[in-house]
Design a protein around this motif. Structure first.
Motif, PDB file in Angstrom:
ATOM      1  N   MET A  79       7.951   6.247  14.857  1.00 32.36           N
ATOM      2  CA  MET A  79       8.047   6.799  16.188  1.00 32.36           C
ATOM      3  C   MET A  79       8.236   8.232  16.198  1.00 32.36           C
ATOM      4  N   VAL A  80       8.664   9.040  15.235  1.00 33.60           N
ATOM      5  CA  VAL A  80       8.694  10.483  15.277  1.00 33.60           C
ATOM      6  C   VAL A  80       7.435  10.838  14.997  1.00 33.60           C
ATOM      7  N   ALA A  81       6.490  10.143  13.970  1.00 36.22           N
ATOM      8  CA  ALA A  81       5.221  10.664  13.920  1.00 36.22           C
ATOM      9  C   ALA A  81       4.281  10.617  15.100  1.00 36.22           C
ATOM     10  N   LEU A  82       4.676   9.097  15.731  1.00 37.35           N
ATOM     11  CA  LEU A  82       3.829   9.215  17.046  1.00 37.35           C
ATOM     12  C   LEU A  82       4.208  10.272  18.231  1.00 37.35           C
ATOM     13  N   ALA A  83       5.447  10.523  18.140  1.00 36.73           N
ATOM     14  CA  ALA A  83       5.772  11.584  19.180  1.00 36.73           C
ATOM     15  C   ALA A  83       5.222  12.957  18.802  1.00 36.73           C
ATOM     16  N   ILE A  84       5.376  13.377  17.738  1.00 37.47           N
ATOM     17  CA  ILE A  84       4.695  14.810  17.199  1.00 37.47           C
ATOM     18  C   ILE A  84       3.200  14.595  17.524  1.00 37.47           C
ATOM     19  N   GLY A  85       2.350  13.566  17.232  1.00 39.40           N
ATOM     20  CA  GLY A  85       1.172  13.266  17.429  1.00 39.40           C
ATOM     21  C   GLY A  85       0.834  13.425  18.745  1.00 39.40           C
ATOM     22  N   ALA A  86       1.464  12.700  19.760  1.00 42.10           N
ATOM     23  CA  ALA A  86       1.116  12.958  20.955  1.00 42.10           C
ATOM     24  C   ALA A  86       1.294  14.360  21.694  1.00 42.10           C
ATOM     25  N   PHE A  87       2.501  14.869  21.313  1.00 44.52           N
ATOM     26  CA  PHE A  87       2.644  16.263  21.710  1.00 44.52           C
ATOM     27  C   PHE A  87       1.473  17.027  21.215  1.00 44.52           C
ATOM     28  N   LEU A  88       1.127  17.186  19.965  1.00 43.86           N
ATOM     29  CA  LEU A  88      -0.067  17.937  19.247  1.00 43.86           C
ATOM     30  C   LEU A  88      -1.633  17.645  20.258  1.00 43.86           C
ATOM     31  N   ALA A  89      -1.599  16.151  20.697  1.00 46.00           N
ATOM     32  CA  ALA A  89      -2.898  15.674  21.248  1.00 46.00           C
ATOM     33  C   ALA A  89      -2.808  16.479  22.642  1.00 46.00           C
ATOM     34  N   ALA A  90      -1.718  16.806  23.312  1.00 46.31           N
ATOM     35  CA  ALA A  90      -1.642  17.495  24.623  1.00 46.31           C
ATOM     36  C   ALA A  90      -2.081  18.971  24.178  1.00 46.31           C
ATOM     37  N   CYS A  91      -1.394  19.355  23.253  1.00 44.56           N
ATOM     38  CA  CYS A  91      -1.817  20.929  22.779  1.00 44.56           C
ATOM     39  C   CYS A  91      -3.437  21.094  22.294  1.00 44.56           C
ATOM     40  N   GLY A  92      -3.959  19.844  21.846  1.00 47.42           N
ATOM     41  CA  GLY A  92      -5.199  19.904  21.592  1.00 47.42           C
ATOM     42  C   GLY A  92      -6.191  20.041  22.854  1.00 47.42           C
ATOM     43  N   VAL A  93      -5.812  19.315  23.862  1.00 48.68           N
ATOM     44  CA  VAL A  93      -6.580  19.336  25.088  1.00 48.68           C
ATOM     45  C   VAL A  93      -6.592  20.764  25.649  1.00 48.68           C
ATOM     46  N   LEU A  94      -5.462  21.397  25.550  1.00 47.92           N
ATOM     47  CA  LEU A  94      -5.335  22.711  26.132  1.00 47.92           C
ATOM     48  C   LEU A  94      -6.008  23.893  25.179  1.00 47.92           C
ATOM     49  N   ALA A  95      -6.008  23.148  24.030  1.00 47.98           N
ATOM     50  CA  ALA A  95      -6.988  24.301  22.879  1.00 47.98           C
ATOM     51  C   ALA A  95      -8.280  24.161  23.287  1.00 47.98           C
ATOM     52  N   PHE A  96      -8.874  22.883  23.821  1.00 44.68           N
ATOM     53  CA  PHE A  96     -10.258  23.045  24.110  1.00 44.68           C
ATOM     54  C   PHE A  96     -10.808  24.064  24.974  1.00 44.68           C
ATOM     55  N   GLU A  97      -9.960  24.498  25.856  1.00 46.16           N
ATOM     56  CA  GLU A  97     -10.161  25.423  26.980  1.00 46.16           C
ATOM     57  C   GLU A  97     -10.776  26.674  26.320  1.00 46.16           C
ATOM     58  N   THR A  98     -10.163  27.195  25.413  1.00 48.44           N
ATOM     59  CA  THR A  98     -10.464  28.285  24.653  1.00 48.44           C
ATOM     60  C   THR A  98     -11.348  28.095  23.591  1.00 48.44           C
ATOM     61  N   SER A  99     -11.325  27.168  22.687  1.00 40.54           N
ATOM     62  CA  SER A  99     -11.964  27.015  21.353  1.00 40.54           C
ATOM     63  C   SER A  99     -12.186  25.474  21.299  1.00 40.54           C
ATOM     64  N   PHE A 100     -13.517  25.044  21.189  1.00 41.84           N
ATOM     65  CA  PHE A 100     -13.691  23.654  20.751  1.00 41.84           C
ATOM     66  C   PHE A 100     -13.417  23.113  19.289  1.00 41.84           C
ATOM     67  N   ALA A 101     -13.733  24.232  18.749  1.00 44.71           N
ATOM     68  CA  ALA A 101     -13.316  23.882  17.085  1.00 44.71           C
ATOM     69  C   ALA A 101     -11.702  23.737  16.757  1.00 44.71           C
ATOM     70  N   VAL A 102     -10.908  24.789  17.445  1.00 39.29           N
ATOM     71  CA  VAL A 102      -9.687  24.545  17.394  1.00 39.29           C
ATOM     72  C   VAL A 102      -8.969  23.306  17.929  1.00 39.29           C
ATOM     73  N   GLY A 103      -9.503  23.132  19.148  1.00 38.35           N
ATOM     74  CA  GLY A 103      -9.118  21.939  19.921  1.00 38.35           C
ATOM     75  C   GLY A 103      -9.608  20.601  19.213  1.00 38.35           C
ATOM     76  N   LEU A 104     -10.566  20.482  18.647  1.00 38.97           N
ATOM     77  CA  LEU A 104     -10.898  19.459  17.813  1.00 38.97           C
ATOM     78  C   LEU A 104      -9.988  19.128  16.581  1.00 38.97           C
ATOM     79  N   THR A 105      -9.736  20.362  15.762  1.00 41.61           N
ATOM     80  CA  THR A 105      -9.159  20.166  14.860  1.00 41.61           C
ATOM     81  C   THR A 105      -7.832  19.870  14.979  1.00 41.61           C
ATOM     82  N   VAL A 106      -7.072  20.264  16.045  1.00 40.54           N
ATOM     83  CA  VAL A 106      -5.606  19.818  16.496  1.00 40.54           C
ATOM     84  C   VAL A 106      -5.728  18.268  16.810  1.00 40.54           C
ATOM     85  N   SER A 107      -6.569  18.090  17.576  1.00 39.26           N
ATOM     86  CA  SER A 107      -6.625  16.669  18.161  1.00 39.26           C
ATOM     87  C   SER A 107      -6.956  15.746  17.009  1.00 39.26           C
TER      88      SER A 107
END
Length: 426
Positions: A79-107
């Motif tokens: 559950m901890v891994a899932l929670a961290i992953g979900a929060f990082l996924a949200a960060c990845g969505v925001l990262a796509f706005e400035t850099s596709f490469a960074v957003g994809l890596t984080v996602s």
């Protein structure tokens, strides 16, 4: 000692927490990528497919689920891994706005963690249920936890839909953080000391994994049911990644409205599951086979209705059609769960975990494959069709798969499969 009904409901809270987090990644974040960021639908399809792909190891977890105990640590860790992953996924969505490469890596990192978390926590939970639940309560325990997961999905989608408008990146991160933190805390409280005094340890099975898997695959019923699970679940998940973008692009739904639409669908799933549980068990109406067939055919009809509403655009009663789809999806799903629990005990003894793992892997493959195919077909068709026609074509293809699944269920499932396995009872 074995699990009491209260303890079973406690473990159901873990499934509720799992559903609450996962729905954010398959609905809200998916819609933001496709509509707000104008990214191809195949991208979230590939990411969700990644987390399902990681779950192909479920047969291994199922094979070893009968040996050992102390699964609480794996449930919490997952559950901890899932929670961290979900929060990082949200960060990845925001990262796509400035850099596709960074957003994809984080996602990619995020959805890998999501897959590991769901696999570790969900499989350990099922193993704990399987080894500590009295035999006459196992089917009911599985159904209770599934219903609670759907409730978590529906409630989270509905609540998030109300609070995320007007959408801002900061609001998204705040909401996701609240959801994942709450889910983790609920999980810790739900499993605290629950394994104490429970009979969860059994002698190891000396049979090598591949030999045990070949034995199960050699059973005609297990093999046919695996194929049915793959076919029906491919149909079930084809709309998962495209329904909210469809609502946004064709009906003009806001992010909050489309997230609430997902909540309405899962609310329908919950009602469908509950209705079949009451009618099949309490009122003794119909067999599990008949409910599976009816659910598949009803899902096909609902998808046709959703397609025909497309040309009407804004103002069409799409929410009611989606709720109807959820109702028939729930009807099919809970009857299939009951059938699965009944079939798991058939065949060679001490292979229950392997059978459940095999069917779990088939479901995971179908979920990733179905979502990916649905999203990919929409992207291809939108190059030569209007949005309404492209999405509608995919929904019709999904309806055809449901009809094929109904035909297969009618052929392979036992007409006299037990009815009274869906709700608590002695």
């Amino acid at each position: 000692m074995t699990l009491s009904w209260f303890q079973i409901f406690r473990l159901g809270l873990v499934q509720m927490a799992l559903g609450a987090i996962v729905v954010l990644t398959t609905s809200t974040l998916n819609r933001l990528m496709v509509v707000e960021l104008s990214l191809p639908a195949i991208l979230p399809g590939l990411l969700v497919g990644l987390h399902y792909g990681i779950q192909l190891t479920r047969p291994h977890w199922g094979f070893y689920s009968d040996t050992g105990g102390h699964r609480t640590r794996w449930i919490i860790g997952g559950m901890v891994a899932l929670a961290i992953g979900a929060f990082l996924a949200a960060c990845g969505v925001l990262a796509f706005e400035t850099s596709f490469a960074v957003g994809l890596t984080v996602s990619l990192i995020a959805y890998t963690l999501i897959g590991l978390g769901v696999g570790a926590s969900g499989t350990s939970l099922l193993a704990l249920l399987a080894t500590t639940t009295a035999p006459h309560r196992r089917a009911a325990a599985a159904t209770i936890t599934w219903l609670m997961m759907i409730l978590g999905i529906a409630a989270t989608a509905g609540i998030v839909g109300q609070f995320i408008d007007p959408y801002t990146p900061q609001l998204l991160l705040r909401i996701v953080a609240i959801v994942v933190t709450t889910a983790t805390l609920v999980t810790c409280l739900a499993v605290w000391r629950i394994e104490r005094n429970l009979i969860a340890i059994r002698e190891p099975d000396p049979t090598p994994f591949m030999e045990g898997l070949r034995e199960v695959w050699g059973e005609r019923k297990a093999r046919n049911f695996t194929i049915f699970v793959f076919l029906s679940m491919t149909a079930y998940f084809m709309q998962e990644l495209i329904l909210e973008p469809y609502a946004g692009l064709v009906f003009g739904f806001t992010p909050g409205e489309s997230t609430s639409l997902s909540g309405a669908q899962n609310g329908g799933v919950f009602i469908g599951m509950l209705a079949v549980g009451i009618m099949a068990t309490g009122l003794k109406i119909g067999s599990l086979r008949n409910w599976v067939v009816a659910g598949c055919l009803g899902s096909a009809g609902s998808l046709a209705l959703i397609t025909f509403l497309g040309p009407m655009g804004a103002g069409a009663p799409i929410t009611y059609a989606v709720m109807l789809l959820g109702f028939f999806n729930g009807m099919f799903a809970v009857a299939a769960i009951g059938s699965m629990m009944a079939l798991a005990a058939q065949g060679k003894e001490r292979r229950e975990g392997t059978r459940m793992g095999l069917w779990g892997a088939a479901q995971a493959i179908a979920a990733g494959f179905g979502g990916l195919i649905g999203a990919g077909m929409v992207d291809i068709l939108r190059t030569s069709m209007t949005d309404t026609q492209a999405f509608g074509s995919v929904f019709i293809a999904e309806a055809a798969l449901f009809i094929a699944a109904a035909a297969m269920a009618a052929k392979i499932m036992d007409r006299k499969m037990p009815k009274a396995t869906l709700v608590p009872g002695e």
